[in-house]
Design a protein around this motif. Structure first.
Motif, PDB file in Angstrom:
ATOM      1  N   ARG A   1       0.833  -1.209   0.000  1.00  0.00           N
ATOM      2  CA  ARG A   1       0.000   0.000   0.000  1.00  0.00           C
ATOM      3  C   ARG A   1       0.865   1.255   0.000  1.00  0.00           C
ATOM      4  N   MET A   2       1.935   1.226   0.766  1.00  0.00           N
ATOM      5  CA  MET A   2       2.826   2.371   0.846  1.00  0.00           C
ATOM      6  C   MET A   2       3.444   2.660  -0.527  1.00  0.00           C
ATOM      7  N   ASP A   3       3.866   1.609  -1.215  1.00  0.00           N
ATOM      8  CA  ASP A   3       4.417   1.799  -2.558  1.00  0.00           C
ATOM      9  C   ASP A   3       3.383   2.420  -3.482  1.00  0.00           C
ATOM     10  N   ARG A   4       2.137   1.930  -3.379  1.00  0.00           N
ATOM     11  CA  ARG A   4       1.062   2.450  -4.226  1.00  0.00           C
ATOM     12  C   ARG A   4       0.808   3.930  -3.939  1.00  0.00           C
ATOM     13  N   PHE A   5       0.769   4.297  -2.661  1.00  0.00           N
ATOM     14  CA  PHE A   5       0.538   5.693  -2.310  1.00  0.00           C
ATOM     15  C   PHE A   5       1.704   6.568  -2.734  1.00  0.00           C
ATOM     16  N   GLY A   6       2.917   6.017  -2.707  1.00  0.00           N
ATOM     17  CA  GLY A   6       4.072   6.779  -3.192  1.00  0.00           C
ATOM     18  C   GLY A   6       3.910   7.121  -4.660  1.00  0.00           C
ATOM     19  N   ASP A   7       3.406   6.149  -5.449  1.00  0.00           N
ATOM     20  CA  ASP A   7       3.170   6.396  -6.872  1.00  0.00           C
ATOM     21  C   ASP A   7       2.090   7.458  -7.068  1.00  0.00           C
ATOM     22  N   ILE A   8       1.030   7.360  -6.282  1.00  0.00           N
ATOM     23  CA  ILE A   8      -0.057   8.340  -6.377  1.00  0.00           C
ATOM     24  C   ILE A   8       0.452   9.732  -5.997  1.00  0.00           C
ATOM     25  N   GLU A   9       1.279   9.805  -4.971  1.00  0.00           N
ATOM     26  CA  GLU A   9       1.830  11.093  -4.549  1.00  0.00           C
ATOM     27  C   GLU A   9       2.663  11.710  -5.668  1.00  0.00           C
ATOM     28  N   GLU A  10       3.461  10.898  -6.347  1.00  0.00           N
ATOM     29  CA  GLU A  10       4.269  11.412  -7.461  1.00  0.00           C
ATOM     30  C   GLU A  10       3.375  11.933  -8.580  1.00  0.00           C
ATOM     31  N   GLU A  11       2.307  11.198  -8.911  1.00  0.00           N
ATOM     32  CA  GLU A  11       1.386  11.641  -9.957  1.00  0.00           C
ATOM     33  C   GLU A  11       0.703  12.945  -9.565  1.00  0.00           C
ATOM     34  N   LEU A  12       0.293  13.028  -8.305  1.00  0.00           N
ATOM     35  CA  LEU A  12      -0.351  14.248  -7.815  1.00  0.00           C
ATOM     36  C   LEU A  12       0.623  15.428  -7.886  1.00  0.00           C
ATOM     37  N   GLN A  13       1.859  15.188  -7.514  1.00  0.00           N
ATOM     38  CA  GLN A  13       2.869  16.254  -7.574  1.00  0.00           C
ATOM     39  C   GLN A  13       3.045  16.745  -9.007  1.00  0.00           C
ATOM     40  N   GLU A  14       3.054  15.822  -9.970  1.00  0.00           N
ATOM     41  CA  GLU A  14       3.186  16.208 -11.379  1.00  0.00           C
ATOM     42  C   GLU A  14       2.003  17.066 -11.824  1.00  0.00           C
ATOM     43  N   ILE A  15       0.795  16.655 -11.446  1.00  0.00           N
ATOM     44  CA  ILE A  15      -0.407  17.406 -11.827  1.00  0.00           C
ATOM     45  C   ILE A  15      -0.381  18.802 -11.226  1.00  0.00           C
ATOM     46  N   VAL A  16      -0.043  18.877  -9.947  1.00  0.00           N
ATOM     47  CA  VAL A  16      -0.018  20.159  -9.248  1.00  0.00           C
ATOM     48  C   VAL A  16       1.028  21.074  -9.861  1.00  0.00           C
TER      49      VAL A  16
ATOM     50  N   GLU B   1       2.196  20.984 -12.935  1.00  0.00           N
ATOM     51  CA  GLU B   1       1.723  21.393 -14.271  1.00  0.00           C
ATOM     52  C   GLU B   1       0.739  22.550 -14.172  1.00  0.00           C
ATOM     53  N   GLN B   2      -0.036  22.575 -13.098  1.00  0.00           N
ATOM     54  CA  GLN B   2      -1.040  23.624 -12.940  1.00  0.00           C
ATOM     55  C   GLN B   2      -0.483  24.849 -12.217  1.00  0.00           C
ATOM     56  N   GLY B   3       0.803  24.831 -11.924  1.00  0.00           N
ATOM     57  CA  GLY B   3       1.429  25.999 -11.313  1.00  0.00           C
ATOM     58  C   GLY B   3       1.092  26.179  -9.845  1.00  0.00           C
ATOM     59  N   SER B   4       0.865  25.105  -9.137  1.00  0.00           N
ATOM     60  CA  SER B   4       0.541  25.201  -7.722  1.00  0.00           C
ATOM     61  C   SER B   4       1.507  24.322  -6.926  1.00  0.00           C
ATOM     62  N   THR B   5       1.197  24.190  -5.629  1.00  0.00           N
ATOM     63  CA  THR B   5       2.017  23.343  -4.768  1.00  0.00           C
ATOM     64  C   THR B   5       1.108  22.384  -4.007  1.00  0.00           C
ATOM     65  N   ILE B   6       1.703  21.313  -3.516  1.00  0.00           N
ATOM     66  CA  ILE B   6       0.948  20.346  -2.707  1.00  0.00           C
ATOM     67  C   ILE B   6       0.371  21.039  -1.481  1.00  0.00           C
ATOM     68  N   ASP B   7       1.148  21.925  -0.861  1.00  0.00           N
ATOM     69  CA  ASP B   7       0.658  22.627   0.332  1.00  0.00           C
ATOM     70  C   ASP B   7      -0.606  23.428   0.024  1.00  0.00           C
ATOM     71  N   ARG B   8      -0.626  24.091  -1.132  1.00  0.00           N
ATOM     72  CA  ARG B   8      -1.805  24.885  -1.517  1.00  0.00           C
ATOM     73  C   ARG B   8      -2.998  23.972  -1.760  1.00  0.00           C
ATOM     74  N   VAL B   9      -2.755  22.822  -2.414  1.00  0.00           N
ATOM     75  CA  VAL B   9      -3.841  21.874  -2.670  1.00  0.00           C
ATOM     76  C   VAL B   9      -4.389  21.346  -1.345  1.00  0.00           C
ATOM     77  N   LEU B  10      -3.508  21.021  -0.403  1.00  0.00           N
ATOM     78  CA  LEU B  10      -3.966  20.538   0.905  1.00  0.00           C
ATOM     79  C   LEU B  10      -4.759  21.614   1.641  1.00  0.00           C
ATOM     80  N   GLU B  11      -4.330  22.850   1.527  1.00  0.00           N
ATOM     81  CA  GLU B  11      -5.066  23.960   2.130  1.00  0.00           C
ATOM     82  C   GLU B  11      -6.474  24.050   1.534  1.00  0.00           C
TER      83      GLU B  11
END
Length: 104
Positions: free
Chosen positions: A48-63, A65-75
């Motif tokens: 599960r941890m490996d899977r979430f690591g992959d998801i986190e990387e994909e989310l980071q790429e999307i964020v 690309e959209q000119g934002s940060t993970i911190d802003r998305v979490l906010e």
């Protein structure tokens, strides 16, 4: 002589030791079983941890690309949760008010 040179062990003492040994073996068996179950859980969680690591990387790429940060998305997610909580409370009050008005 004034002292006896050998010690005497009663059969009851050996029975007590046998019972204690049986209880210890039962405890060992239980611990081995729990250890095996925990190893399975660890393997599952590692996957599960490996899977979430992959998801986190994909989310980071999307964020990124959209000119934002993970911190802003979490906010924004936290703000959305607070808004949703407020809406649930508000709807509950509206339903109660509606029930009161229709029962009058």
């Amino acid at each position: 002589p004034d002292t006896i040179s050998h010690s005497y062990s009663s059969p009851l003492m050996f029975q007590g030791q046998g019972k204690a040994a049986d209880e210890l073996q039962e405890a060992v068996d239980v611990l081995q079983s729990e250890s095996a179950a925990l190893k399975e859980d660890i393997e599952y969680l590692m996957g599960r941890m490996d899977r979430f690591g992959d998801i986190e990387e994909e989310l980071q790429e999307i964020v990124t690309e959209q000119g934002s940060t993970i911190d802003r998305v979490l906010e924004l997610v936290r703000e959305n949760e607070a808004t949703m909580d407020y809406m649930r409370v508000r709807i509950s009050f509206d339903i109660v008010a509606l029930l009161i008005l229709t029962s009058i």
